[in-house]
Scaffold this active site. Structure first.
Site, PDB file in Angstrom:
ATOM      1  N   GLU A  92     -50.519  13.348 -37.399  1.00  0.00           N
ATOM      2  CA  GLU A  92     -49.906  13.518 -38.708  1.00  0.00           C
ATOM      3  C   GLU A  92     -48.609  14.314 -38.677  1.00  0.00           C
ATOM      4  O   GLU A  92     -47.755  14.081 -39.524  1.00  0.00           O
ATOM      5  CB  GLU A  92     -50.885  14.033 -39.766  1.00  0.00           C
ATOM      6  CG  GLU A  92     -51.440  15.388 -39.585  1.00  0.00           C
ATOM      7  CD  GLU A  92     -52.458  15.739 -40.695  1.00  0.00           C
ATOM      8  OE1 GLU A  92     -52.445  15.150 -41.773  1.00  0.00           O
ATOM      9  OE2 GLU A  92     -53.256  16.648 -40.457  1.00  0.00           O
ATOM     10  N   LYS A 141     -50.270  16.731 -49.809  1.00  0.00           N
ATOM     11  CA  LYS A 141     -51.369  17.678 -49.580  1.00  0.00           C
ATOM     12  C   LYS A 141     -52.622  17.313 -50.373  1.00  0.00           C
ATOM     13  O   LYS A 141     -53.724  17.323 -49.840  1.00  0.00           O
ATOM     14  CB  LYS A 141     -50.883  19.074 -49.966  1.00  0.00           C
ATOM     15  CG  LYS A 141     -51.861  20.172 -49.664  1.00  0.00           C
ATOM     16  CD  LYS A 141     -51.858  20.515 -48.195  1.00  0.00           C
ATOM     17  CE  LYS A 141     -52.898  21.545 -47.843  1.00  0.00           C
ATOM     18  NZ  LYS A 141     -53.246  21.471 -46.407  1.00  0.00           N
TER      19      LYS A 141
HETATM   20  O1  M6R Z   1     -58.094  18.653 -50.038  1.00  0.00           O
HETATM   21  P1  M6R Z   1     -59.059  17.910 -49.171  1.00  0.00           P
HETATM   22  O2  M6R Z   1     -59.712  18.767 -48.171  1.00  0.00           O
HETATM   23  O3  M6R Z   1     -60.080  17.138 -49.971  1.00  0.00           O
HETATM   24  O4  M6R Z   1     -58.171  16.855 -48.399  1.00  0.00           O
HETATM   25  C1  M6R Z   1     -58.739  15.907 -47.546  1.00  0.00           C
HETATM   26  C2  M6R Z   1     -57.680  15.255 -46.687  1.00  0.00           C
HETATM   27  O5  M6R Z   1     -56.743  14.597 -47.484  1.00  0.00           O
HETATM   28  C3  M6R Z   1     -56.966  16.264 -45.788  1.00  0.00           C
HETATM   29  O6  M6R Z   1     -57.859  16.962 -44.982  1.00  0.00           O
HETATM   30  C4  M6R Z   1     -55.935  15.534 -44.893  1.00  0.00           C
HETATM   31  O7  M6R Z   1     -56.591  14.719 -43.982  1.00  0.00           O
HETATM   32  C5  M6R Z   1     -55.028  16.547 -44.185  1.00  0.00           C
HETATM   33  N1  M6R Z   1     -53.681  16.068 -44.184  1.00  0.00           N
HETATM   34  C6  M6R Z   1     -55.422  16.787 -42.779  1.00  0.00           C
HETATM   35  O8  M6R Z   1     -54.573  17.664 -42.124  1.00  0.00           O
END
Ligand code: M6R
Length: 616
Positions: free
Chosen positions: A496, A611
């Protein structure tokens, strides 16, 4: 996905809204825009690209002035990221101006209807359709803005957090929420609206978080009135939350990037997460949200964990911990898949939803489905007051503080900290752990911040390794048991932020396919710290070496076996296997960070990402 911000008061709105957009930029950075109103003229400036580009454009071309302002930073859904599709959007008459975070799913049929009535559209967005629908309702029903917003929103399907104002009402902003977050900051004769509280923390500590299907008329000289969108019911005394945020938490504090700051914050935030909850000397774990529901967990036939991305990886680590310690079968589901299946859930199942932001649309939908099916849902969230924390029956907050880098780091380790405490607490009540093991684990968890600190000291060596491999086209990450999810997380971090293709695998699965990829060009990161599978992992390393793959191994301090086999080793302090993900993740975060910096990528705001993923 998209950040919205607004101000109404006596101050110059431009710097407040612009600064707010900078703080919300983690939510999307495809385009940005701002509209200011001084009671006479509405000035609007928007551009494709980041808030800094908006700032340059605004300050070059137009002196933006007004005591009412709204701004938007966009993660594109409908329409490519260009100037025209950027928010804010005008209605056809030019009287109404709107910003929107979310998706109006039935926008296309509404658009056709409006076109039949003579409306024209300049952008491809669903938002421009919504503002014209509000305008049409206002005209047809001869009502004020607030009422028109309410009637219009009852006709749309989708998700939204909106802020809209009317040229004829310079003292008022109307806001509404369904699915996307919206906070109203209450100052001294001034109000702020935003996707989260960060844009206004230096002005007020008091905020109202709208619930789904609520709207508010924010008018100067009057208390905020919150109403239910469906039935117009007034919400008596909406809860005003006292904010715990401070400016320092959302600034870089001397680090080059938020991600690096957040990696280095981990010893502190892991400690913050268990402080007051884990009393190792007294053998106590006390999690407020869990105590009242401990029986539900103790009697559960099964735990289902729903989450996305990094939070899903934390769920996978929890699967090992819960099964090992509390002897409860665990299934870990991608929230996005779970929500569209017809999952079998019984009253004896407990669902745990994990989310940093507490706003992820797929996780939220999975929670709603589980609740409909009668499940008890427990949340593990970082953002206080977030939608998921309110939608779940109970839960525990991680205390990671604001995570601003789009790549999740400290959220992951604090989630594992909470889940470990939960498993230990439940195991204790269930009698599946001996008193001596229980005490041992508590003491070991209490030592984790020091071990993370030590792991961070490997940073210089990791910089050297990053220099060697920064140009690799692919990476493999391998781990076993508790460290299989760590391998997945390491690969996700690298993809990423550096855009290098990376795959994570259980080390033993390599021979079932991925081994075909290994040649002298392929770096393979292997987690080979002390564990029950150590010898097996050593055999996997031998297999890679036999095919000339380049081995970067994360090993326990003092390891000599892997040192002789690997091309590069990264040492971490000795940690019990069940807690090792908290330590072994650190070098992988640093490796991806340094590679991305060396490749001159935008570490904190990687392309195409946002985010909070508040769309499906
Ligand atoms: O806010 P959340 O923990 O629900 O988000 C989940 C994913 O969108 C998040 O972990 C995403 O994969 C990040 N960019 C990982 O670094």
């Amino acid at each position: 996905m998209c950040g919205i911000v607004g101000y109404i008061g006596k101050k110059d709105a431009y710097p407040i809204v612009l600064n707010g957009l900078k703080r919300l930029e983690y939510r999307g950075y495809d385009s940005a825009g701002i509209a200011l109103y001084d009671g006479k003229e509405i000035q609007l400036c928007k551009t494709q690209g980041k808030v800094s580009e908006l700032e340059a454009k605004a300050e070059k071309n137009i002196p933006l002035r007004g005591n009412l302002g709204i701004g938007h930073t966009r993660w594109a859904t409908h329409g490519v990221p260009n100037d025209v599709n950027s928010h804010p959007h005008y209605s056809n008459s030019g009287d109404l101006v709107i910003i929107h975070n979310g998706i109006i799913e039935n926008y296309s049929s509404i658009k056709k209807e409006l076109q039949n009535r003579g409306y024209t559209f300049t952008s491809d967005t669903d938002t421009e359709v919504l503002v014209n629908l509000i305008e049409e309702v206002k005209k047809q029903e001869d009502v004020k803005l607030g009422k028109a917003v309410q009637i219009a929103l009852n006709q749309v399907v989708g998700a939204y957090a909106i802020a809209v104002f009317d040229r004829n009402k310079p003292d008022e902003i109307v806001v509404a929420k369904l699915g996307s977050p919206l906070a109203i900051g209450i100052g001294d004769d001034e109000f702020f609206v935003a996707s989260d509280a960060t844009p206004f923390i230096e002005f007020t500590n008091n905020a109202i978080y709208l619930e789904d299907e609520e709207m508010a008329i924010v008018r100067l000289g009057r208390e905020v009135r919150v109403r239910k969108i469906k039935n117009d019911k007034l919400v008596e005394n909406p809860y005003v939350q006292e904010l715990q945020l401070n400016l320092e938490q959302i600034e870089k504090g001397g680090y080059e990037h938020f991600m690096l700051k957040e990696i280095y914050e981990q010893p502190k935030v892991i400690h913050d997460t268990y402080r007051g909850r884990l009393l190792a000397d007294q053998g106590i774990i006390r999690l407020g949200g869990l105590e009242d529901y401990i029986k539900k967990f103790v009697n559960a036939d099964r735990i289902i964990i729903v989450a996305c991305g990094t939070s899903w990886h934390a769920g996978l680590v929890a699967e090992y911990i819960f099964e090992d310690m509390a002897r409860i079968p665990v299934e870990v589901e991608y929230a996005s898949e779970f929500r569209y299946r017809n999952p079998i859930i019984t009253e004896n199942d407990v669902v745990i939803a994990i989310s940093q932001s507490g706003e992820t649309a797929d996780t939220l939908a999975a929670i709603k489905l589980a609740k409909e099916k009668g499940a008890f849902v427990y949340g593990v969230c970082n953002v206080v007051g977030s939608t998921i924390s309110r939608e779940t029956h109970s839960g525990t907050y991680t205390h990671a503080g604001p995570e601003i880098g789009v790549a999740s780091t400290k959220a992951f380790t604090t989630q594992i900290t909470v889940l470990t405490m939960m498993a230990l607490r439940i195991a204790k009540s269930k009698g599946t752990i001996s008193q001596s093991d229980y005490i041992k684990h508590l003491r070991e968890l209490d030592m984790i911040p020091d071990s993370v600190e030590e792991a961070l000291q490997g940073d210089e060596k990791i910089v050297e390794i990053a220099k060697v491999f920064k140009s690799a086209a692919n990476f493999l990450y391998l781990g076993r048991g508790y460290n299989f999810p760590v391998a997945l997380e390491g690969a996700l971090k690298l993809k990423e932020i550096s855009y290098i293709h990376a795959e994570g695998y259980p080390a033993a699965e390599m021979k079932h396919g991925p081994i075909a990829l290994i040649d002298e060009q392929m770096p393979v990161v292997v987690i080979a710290t002390n564990s029950n599978h150590y010898d097996k992992v050593v055999s996997n390393i031998e297999e890679i070496k036999a095919r000339k793959g380049k081995i970067i191994a994360v090993v326990t301090e003092g390891d000599t076996t892997v040192r002789d086999l690997a091309d590069y080793i990264i040492e971490v302090p000795l940690t019990p296997e069940a807690l090792s993900p908290l330590i072994n993740t650190i070098p992988l975060q640093l490796l991806s960070y340094h590679i991305a910096v060396m490749l001159e990528k935008n570490v904190d705001q990687p392309r195409n990402l946002a985010k909070s993923v508040t769309v499906e």
